[in-house]
Design an enzyme around this catalytic site. Sequence first.
Site, short mmCIF file in Angstrom:
data_model
loop_
_atom_site.label_atom_id
_atom_site.label_comp_id
_atom_site.label_asym_id
_atom_site.label_seq_id
_atom_site.Cartn_x
_atom_site.Cartn_y
_atom_site.Cartn_z
N LYS A 178 -7.08 -10.25 -1.63
CA LYS A 178 -5.48 -10.36 -2.09
C LYS A 178 -5.04 -12.06 -1.81
O LYS A 178 -5.45 -12.55 -0.77
CB LYS A 178 -4.56 -9.50 -1.33
P1 NAD Z 1 6.22 -7.22 -11.74
O1 NAD Z 1 6.59 -8.38 -11.14
O2 NAD Z 1 5.74 -7.25 -13.09
O3 NAD Z 1 7.21 -6.05 -11.87
C1 NAD Z 1 7.97 -5.67 -10.34
C2 NAD Z 1 9.23 -4.62 -10.80
O4 NAD Z 1 9.71 -4.29 -9.45
C3 NAD Z 1 10.26 -5.89 -11.38
O5 NAD Z 1 11.10 -5.04 -12.24
C4 NAD Z 1 11.34 -6.16 -10.28
O6 NAD Z 1 12.55 -6.25 -10.77
C5 NAD Z 1 11.14 -4.77 -9.51
N1 NAD Z 1 11.56 -4.83 -7.86
C6 NAD Z 1 11.08 -5.88 -7.00
N2 NAD Z 1 11.75 -5.53 -5.89
C7 NAD Z 1 12.49 -4.39 -6.13
C8 NAD Z 1 13.45 -3.53 -5.26
N3 NAD Z 1 13.41 -3.91 -3.99
N4 NAD Z 1 13.73 -2.28 -5.83
C9 NAD Z 1 13.42 -1.92 -7.12
N5 NAD Z 1 12.76 -2.92 -7.94
C10 NAD Z 1 12.23 -4.00 -7.48
O7 NAD Z 1 5.14 -6.60 -10.62
P2 NAD Z 1 3.95 -5.24 -11.24
O8 NAD Z 1 2.74 -6.27 -11.94
O9 NAD Z 1 4.41 -4.42 -12.20
O10 NAD Z 1 3.77 -4.62 -9.75
C11 NAD Z 1 4.60 -3.76 -9.27
C12 NAD Z 1 3.67 -2.82 -8.39
O11 NAD Z 1 2.34 -2.55 -8.89
C13 NAD Z 1 3.16 -3.77 -7.27
O12 NAD Z 1 3.32 -3.10 -6.21
C14 NAD Z 1 1.90 -4.27 -7.43
O13 NAD Z 1 0.98 -4.59 -6.44
C15 NAD Z 1 1.38 -2.90 -7.97
N6 NAD Z 1 0.22 -3.07 -8.99
C16 NAD Z 1 0.21 -4.04 -10.21
C17 NAD Z 1 -0.90 -3.98 -10.98
C18 NAD Z 1 -0.94 -4.92 -12.24
O14 NAD Z 1 -2.00 -4.76 -12.85
N7 NAD Z 1 0.11 -5.62 -12.63
C19 NAD Z 1 -1.97 -3.66 -10.78
C20 NAD Z 1 -2.16 -2.62 -9.43
C21 NAD Z 1 -0.84 -2.49 -8.75
#
Ligand code: NAD
Length: 416
Positions: free
Chosen positions: A105
């Site tokens: 990471k």
């Molecule tokens: P992103 O940046 O696209 O979206 C994150 C979202 O969470 C945004 O809408 C933001 O406003 C919201 N957010 C941030 N802080 C917040 C809070 N305190 N309360 C509520 N909402 C909040 O990120 P993403 O890629 O969608 O990732 C989100 C989660 O999914 C993370 O934990 C990430 O590690 C996990 N994840 C993502 C992927 C991927 O392919 N994008 C893969 C595996 C896991």
Amino acid sequence: MTEKNVWEVALEQFEIVAERLNLEPYIRERLKRPKRILTVNFPVRMDDGSIKFFEGYRVHHNVDRGPAKGGIRYHPSVSLDEVKALAMWMTWKCAVVNIPYGGAKGGVVCDPHKMSIGEIERLTRRYTTEISFFIGPEKDIPAPDVNTNPQIMAWIMDTYSMNMGYSIPQVVTGKPIEIGGSEGRVEATARGCLFTILKACNYLGLAIKNARVAIQGYGNAGYNLAKLIAREGAKVIAVSDSKGGIYNEDGLNPEIVMKHKVETGSVIDFPGGKNITNEELLKLNCDILVPAALEDQIHKDNADKIRAKIVAEAANGPTTPEADEILFRKGIFIIPDVLANAGGVTVSYFEWVQDLQSFFWTEEDVNQKLKEVMERSFDKVLEIFIKEKDINMRTAAYMLAIDRVARAVKLRGLYP
Ligand code: NAD
């Protein structure tokens, strides 16, 4: 909130399973320790001419099953402990879905919402150069995570390629299609999560049609899941972002909500919904709750108020170990992060394979292969969950994953 930080949580989850698997002390010690940790401090010229310093990290937790793999996060709360925990979870995740990678990471402490596109590009290019000896198609392949996207992956690919002198698309995944990205990657995390939710519904005898879904976080994972699950006939009754949430008992239209978010910067104040807080969203009376934002959202002080039948962890680490216990006692079915959101890394793996072969697949091919991986992995985890009787799905997934990694460590032996 939990008293433990996220790294302590990751270690605790590991210890519970290491004990259960009766792992020998050497392997236990080895899997607890991140293999390599890199901290970089680097300057970036800001638009106003000033020079600002940023701290970034890249951690390889384990590479016994293949090259390290994991996303890069840009966020003010990024810390080395967080990156270590996320790298460890990547090791387990790749092992749960049985793809030949270890866990990594990366992260940079920054607030991209307060930076211009040019500043983000310069930060990305400098960070990539700082970690360039650490990454590589055979060593460590980064991908998007919170606040990083295909454009940022394109800059990483370009910077690494410029440093090497030729194009190396396979150094990073989650790229735009035009430069070696995979069909289906953008929606992969959400699609994979959906496949596991459909499997869980089937197991629990819950119909997806009209199932009431609440989703915390409206980014790549949350928004795409809202869209895909609504297409299955489920009702998305609430969604949220960092500014707050919205609720409509009759269901929200995910695409129209996204349009509102793009126009106003948030889902809140959506004309077709009532504003709620993130905390209220978690406690809603719903069938499926999807944390899709950050860690530690379901903790010992609110776990008792969770009313969903299924918690599908699209986010990494949204539930603390104390909360896990409470949810388990309440009979809530958890689809743990290492399984629920493994669709992202699975299609990243497909992207890397396509780049290495310079031979690209159709979206149908990608989605079909993803479905096979997710369903097979869900079935394996469920089998352990049913057999062991007294554990939750997280422990079952960890048992599958840690056992696979431990076998690899054993087979490779101790060098020299
Ligand atoms: P992103 O940046 O696209 O979206 C994150 C979202 O969470 C945004 O809408 C933001 O406003 C919201 N957010 C941030 N802080 C917040 C809070 N305190 N309360 C509520 N909402 C909040 O990120 P993403 O890629 O969608 O990732 C989100 C989660 O999914 C993370 O934990 C990430 O590690 C996990 N994840 C993502 C992927 C991927 O392919 N994008 C893969 C595996 C896991």
